[in-house]
Write a protein that holds these residues in place. Structure first.
Motif, PDB file in Angstrom:
ATOM      1  N   THR A 140       6.621  16.849  14.533  1.00 14.64           N
ATOM      2  CA  THR A 140       6.056  15.656  15.169  1.00 14.64           C
ATOM      3  C   THR A 140       6.932  14.454  14.842  1.00 14.64           C
ATOM      4  O   THR A 140       7.627  14.436  13.833  1.00 14.64           O
ATOM      5  N   GLU A 194       6.644  10.110  14.671  1.00 11.61           N
ATOM      6  CA  GLU A 194       5.749   8.954  14.707  1.00 11.61           C
ATOM      7  C   GLU A 194       6.423   7.898  15.597  1.00 11.61           C
ATOM      8  O   GLU A 194       7.597   7.551  15.377  1.00 11.61           O
ATOM      9  N   VAL A 242      -3.280  13.708  25.400  1.00  9.81           N
ATOM     10  CA  VAL A 242      -3.442  13.084  24.092  1.00  9.81           C
ATOM     11  C   VAL A 242      -4.822  13.409  23.533  1.00  9.81           C
ATOM     12  O   VAL A 242      -5.744  13.747  24.271  1.00  9.81           O
ATOM     13  N   GLU A 257      -5.570   7.271  14.979  1.00  9.27           N
ATOM     14  CA  GLU A 257      -4.280   7.538  15.617  1.00  9.27           C
ATOM     15  C   GLU A 257      -4.452   8.264  16.947  1.00  9.27           C
ATOM     16  O   GLU A 257      -5.520   8.791  17.268  1.00  9.27           O
ATOM     17  N   ARG A 313      -2.765  11.283  18.983  1.00 11.72           N
ATOM     18  CA  ARG A 313      -1.835  12.400  18.812  1.00 11.72           C
ATOM     19  C   ARG A 313      -1.605  12.953  20.198  1.00 11.72           C
ATOM     20  O   ARG A 313      -2.555  13.248  20.926  1.00 11.72           O
ATOM     21  N   VAL A 333       5.600  16.707  20.131  1.00 11.72           N
ATOM     22  CA  VAL A 333       4.352  16.164  19.588  1.00 11.72           C
ATOM     23  C   VAL A 333       4.639  14.834  18.906  1.00 11.72           C
ATOM     24  O   VAL A 333       5.606  14.697  18.170  1.00 11.72           O
ATOM     25  N   THR A 360       2.753  11.090  17.120  1.00 13.56           N
ATOM     26  CA  THR A 360       1.551  10.385  16.694  1.00 13.56           C
ATOM     27  C   THR A 360       1.816   8.887  16.812  1.00 13.56           C
ATOM     28  O   THR A 360       2.949   8.425  16.636  1.00 13.56           O
TER      29      THR A 360
END
Ligand code: ADP
Ligand code: MG
Ligand code: ZN
Length: 634
Positions: free
Chosen positions: A35, A37, A55, A61, A63, A94, A96
Motif C-alpha cells: 500500500t 499512503e 474505496v 482513513e 482505503r 492499494v 490509504t
C-alpha cells in the motif's frame, strides 16, 4: 549428556512453536498487498480523473483500490525481490488516505457517486489493535508458557537462562542461634563435631604438619536424633555461613536440574568460604547407582546429580575452608563412591540417646516449660527407652499443651505420662466402644502378657496395663519398663521375651478355649525374635553358628530389626530354620501354658480387676499380679 525423552519432546515443541510464529509473520507480511499512503489532495485528483475503482471508508482513513498504473511506485522496499521471486503482483494499487476530520462527509459521498466509484463503509480496525490482539497477546502467552517450561527444565541443557539456581537457604550467624548447648545426649557425636568446628576456626593449626582437613562429614543415625540440629550447631559455633539443602530438593522431574543445582551450590559456597554446606537426607541423591532401576528418567536424573556431587567434591580444596556435612538415616543405601576417603571420609554416628542422654534432652526442652515440683525427668527418661530426641521434644510439648488445656499452673507428672502414651500409641480413643465380650477378652489377653512377665525370671517388669484402646490397632497394652537400656540380650532373656509375647494368646486360649485375632502383632514379633535367634545369633544347635539373610543393618539393636532381602542359603537350610523357629515357639508356648495354668485363678481375678479399673499400675498392679486381694474384694 544423553538427551532425555521428556526433554526432547519439550524442545521439539518449542522449535515448532517458534517456527510457526516466524512463518506466519512472514506470510502475512508477504501476502499483504503493498500500500501507499497518499495525501487527500492526490486522492481527489485521482478521483476526478476517474482513476479509482473502489474505496472503503472508515472513521479515520479511506482505503482504496486504484486502477492499474494510476499510483506512483513507492521507494523500493526490502521485501521487493522476495515478492518478485514469489511472483506476487508488483503493481501498487492499494492506497490509504488520512481523512480530514469532520470536513469531507457529504460531498465526498457525492463525488464518489458522480465518478461511479464503488464505496462502502468499514468498521475501524486499526493496525495497532490488530497487532495487539492478533500478535502481542498470543505471543506473550506463548512466551509465558515457554518461560515456564524453561524454568522447569532449569539450567540443565541451556545455561543461557539461569533458572537452575539452587534452592538452598543460606543462614548467617545472626539468624542461626543454634549452638552445641541446644544439643544434648549425643556426646560422642558432639565431640567429633567440635573438632570440625576447630578445623574451620584454625585451619592453619591442623595443616601445620601437613595434615589434610576432611572434606566431608557424614552424620548417620535414625530419624529424629538431632542430625540436622547438630549440623546447624556446627555452623553456629564455627561462625561461618551455612548452606543447607535437602537431598530430595535435588531430585526434580527434569533431567539436569539436580546437577545444575549442585554446581550452583558449590559455586556460591566457594565464594563465601569458609563455610559449611549441609546436605540433609543425602540418601535421596546418594543411593547406590548399581542396584537402582527407577522409572524412566528417575534413575538417570539421580545418577547425574550424584556424579555432579562427586565431581564437585573432588574439585575443591578443603584448605579453602568449605566443609561438606551431610546427614542420612540410611547409610547402607549410599553409593560406595560417596564414602571413600576424600569425600565423606568422616562418619559420625548420631545414635538414639541412652537414659542419661534422654534425661538431658528432656531437661533441655523443659527449660521453657513451667514444671510442677514433683516432676522427675529421670523417671520419664527411664520410661522412654528407644525414644529419639525429637520424640522427647514432642513429649515435653504435648505435656505442656495437655496441662494448659486442663488450666493447670504447671506441668505435672500425670501430663507427662499421658503425653508419653500419646506419643507411644497415638491418641487415646475412648470413643471406640468395645463390647463387653471384647473388653473381657482384651483384659485376659493383656493380663496374660503381664502375668507371664511377672513369673519368668528374665523379663522386664510390667509397669502398666491398660485396656483403653489406643492408636490404630491396639485394643490394650502392657507396658514393660526396662530397668536399663539393653544392648545385649542373653538367650534366656530372648526366650522370656517370646514367652511374654505369647502370654496374651495363651491366656485367651486357657480362659475361652479359643483364640481371637488380637494376638496377631504379638505372634509376628515372637516369630521375628525366634527367627533372629536362629539365623542371626546362632542360638540354635541344629543351624549352628552361621548367620543367614541380609546384611545386618547398622542399627540392629537386640530385637526389632526386620528380615527380608535376599536369601543366601539353600532350601534345605531354609527348612531347618523354619523347623527350629517353630521349635522355639512351641517350646516357649508349652512353658507359658504351664505358667498360666498354674496361675489361672490369679489370671481371672486380675483380669476382672483390670476390666473394672481399665488401667492398672503401681502397687495395685503388683497386688493384682501377686494374687493378693484387690481393693474391690477388700
Ligand atoms: P534428624 O535430622 O536427626 O532427623 P532433627 O535434628 O531434625 O533430627 O531433630 C528434630 C528436633 O528434635 C530438633 O529440632 C530438636 O528439637 C529435637 N532433638 C532431636 N535430637 C535432639 C538432641 N540430641 N538434643 C536436643 N534436641 C533434640
Ligand atoms: Mg533431619
Ligand atoms: Zn498382646
Amino acid at each position: 549428556m544423553k538427551p532425555h525423552l521428556s526433554q526432547r519432546i519439550q524442545f521439539s515443541l518449542a522449535y515448532v512453536l517458534v517456527a510457526a510464529l516466524v512463518l506466519s509473520i512472514l506470510q502475512s507480511w508477504l501476502l499483504a498487498p503493498r500500500t501507499v499512503e497518499i495525501p487527500m489532495s492526490k486522492f481527489l485528483e485521482l478521483l476526478r480523473a476517474d482513476k479509482i475503482e473502489k474505496v472503503a471508508l472508515t472513521e479515520r482513513e479511506i482505503r482504496g483500490l486504484a486502477k492499474p498504473g494510476a499510483l506512483p511506485s513507492p521507494p523500493s522496499a526490502a521485501g521487493d525481490r522476495l515478492r518478485q521471486l514469489l511472483g506476487s503482483d508488483d503493481d501498487v494499487r492499494v492506497f490509504t488516505v488520512t481523512r480530514i476530520p469532520g470536513v469531507e462527509e457529504q460531498w465526498l459521498i457525492r463525488e464518489l457517486e458522480q465518478h461511479q466509484v464503488e464505496f462502502a463503509g468499514k468498521i475501524e480496525t486499526t493496525f495497532w489493535k490488530d497487532l495487539l490482539f492478533g500478535w502481542v497477546i498470543p505471543l506473550a502467552v506463548m512466551i509465558g508458557i515457554w518461560m515456564f517450561l524453561m524454568r522447569r527444565v532449569g539450567g540443565g541443557p541451556t545455561q543461557a537462562l539461569s533458572f537452575g539456581r539452587s534452592k538452598h537457604k543460606i543462614f548467617d550467624r545472626k539468624e542461626l542461634k543454634t549452638t552445641f548447648n541446644d544439643v544434648a545426649g549425643v556426646d560422642e557425636a558432639k565431640a567429633e563435631l567440635i573438632e570440625i568446628v576447630d578445623f574451620l576456626k584454625n585451619p592453619k593449626k591442623y595443616q601445620r604438619l601437613g595434615g589434610r582437613i576432611p572434606k566431608g562429614v557424614l552424620l548417620v543415625g535414625p530419624p529424629g536424633t538431632g542430625k540436622t540440629l547438630l549440623a546447624r550447631a556446627v555452623a553456629g559455633e564455627a561462625d561461618v555461613p551455612f548452606f543447607t539443602l535437602s537431598g530430595s530438593e535435588f531430585v526434580e522431574m527434569f533431567v539436569g536440574v539436580g546437577a545444575a543445582r549442585v554446581r550452583d551450590l558449590f559455586e556460591q559456597a566457594k565464594d563465601k568460604a569458609p563455610c559449611i554446606i549441609f546436605i540433609d537426607e543425602l540418601d535421596a541423591i546418594g543411593k547406590s547407582r548399581a542396584g537402582s532401576t527407577g522409572f524412566v528418567g528417575g534413575h538417570d536424573e539421580r545418577e547425574q546429580t550424584l556424579n555432579q556431587l562427586l565431581a564437585e567434591m573432588d574439585g575443591f580444596d578443603s584448605s579453602k575452608g568449605v566443609i561438606i556435612c551431610a546427614a542420612t538415616n540410611r547409610p547402607e543405601v549410599l553409593d560406595q563412591a560417596l564414602l571413600r576417603p576424600g569425600r565423606f571420609d568422616r562418619q559420625v554416628v548420631v545414635d538414639k540417646p541412652d537414659v542419661r542422654g534422654r534425661e538431658a534432652i528432656l531437661r533441655l526442652h523443659a527449660r521453657a516449660v513451667v514444671l510442677g515440683p514433683e516432676v522427675a525427668l529421670g523417671v520419664i527418661a527411664a520410661r522412654t527407652p528407644g525414644f529419639a530426641g525429637a520424640d522427647l521434644a514432642n513429649i515435653v510439648n504435648e505435656a505442656a499443651l495437655l496441662a494448659a488445656r486442663k488450666e493447670k499452673n504447671s506441668v505435672e507428672m500425670a501430663d507427662f505420662e499421658e503425653a508419653i502414651d500419646r506419643v507411644v500409641a497415638g491418641l487415646e480413643k475412648r470413643s471406640r466402644v468395645l463390647s463387653e465380650k471384647e473388653r473381657d477378652i482384651v483384659a485376659h489377653h493383656e493380663m496374660g502378657h503381664a502375668l507371664v512377665a511377672f513369673n519368668v525370671p528374665n523379663a522386664d517388669p510390667v509397669h502398666k496395663i491398660t485396656i483403653i484402646p489406643r492408636g490404630v490397632a491396639a485394643l490394650g497394652m502392657t507396658y514393660q519398663l526396662p530397668t536399663e537400656d539393653r544392648f545385649l540380650l542373653t538367650r534366656s532373656e530372648l526366650e522370656d521375651r517370646i514367652a511374654v509375647l505369647l502370654g496374651g494368646r495363651v491366656a485367651e486360649e486357657l480362659v475361652y478355649g479359643e483364640i481371637s485375632t488380637g494376638a496377631h502383632n504379638d505372634l509376628e514379633r515372637a516369630s521375628e525374635l525366634a527367627r533372629m535367634m536362629v539365623t542371626k545369633y546362632g542360638m540354635s544347635e541344629r543351624v549352628g553358628l552361621a548367620t543367614f539373610g541380609e546384611r545386618a543393618s547398622l542399627f540392629l539393636r537386640g530385637a526389632g530389626a526386620g528380615l527380608g532381602g535376599e536369601r543366601d542359603y539353600s532350601e534345605e537350610t531354609a527348612r531347618i530354620i523354619d523347623q527350629e523357629v517353630r521349635a522355639i515357639l512351641e517350646r516357649t508356648q508349652d512353658r507359658v501354658r504351664g505358667i498360666l495354668t498354674a496361675k489361672k485363678g490369679v489370671l481371672v481375678s486380675a483380669a476382672a480387676e483390670l476390666k473394672r479399673t481399665e488401667t492398672l499400675e503401681g502397687d495395685r498392679l503388683r497386688r493384682a499380679l501377686a494374687g493378693e486381694p484387690t481393693e474391690a474384694q477388700a
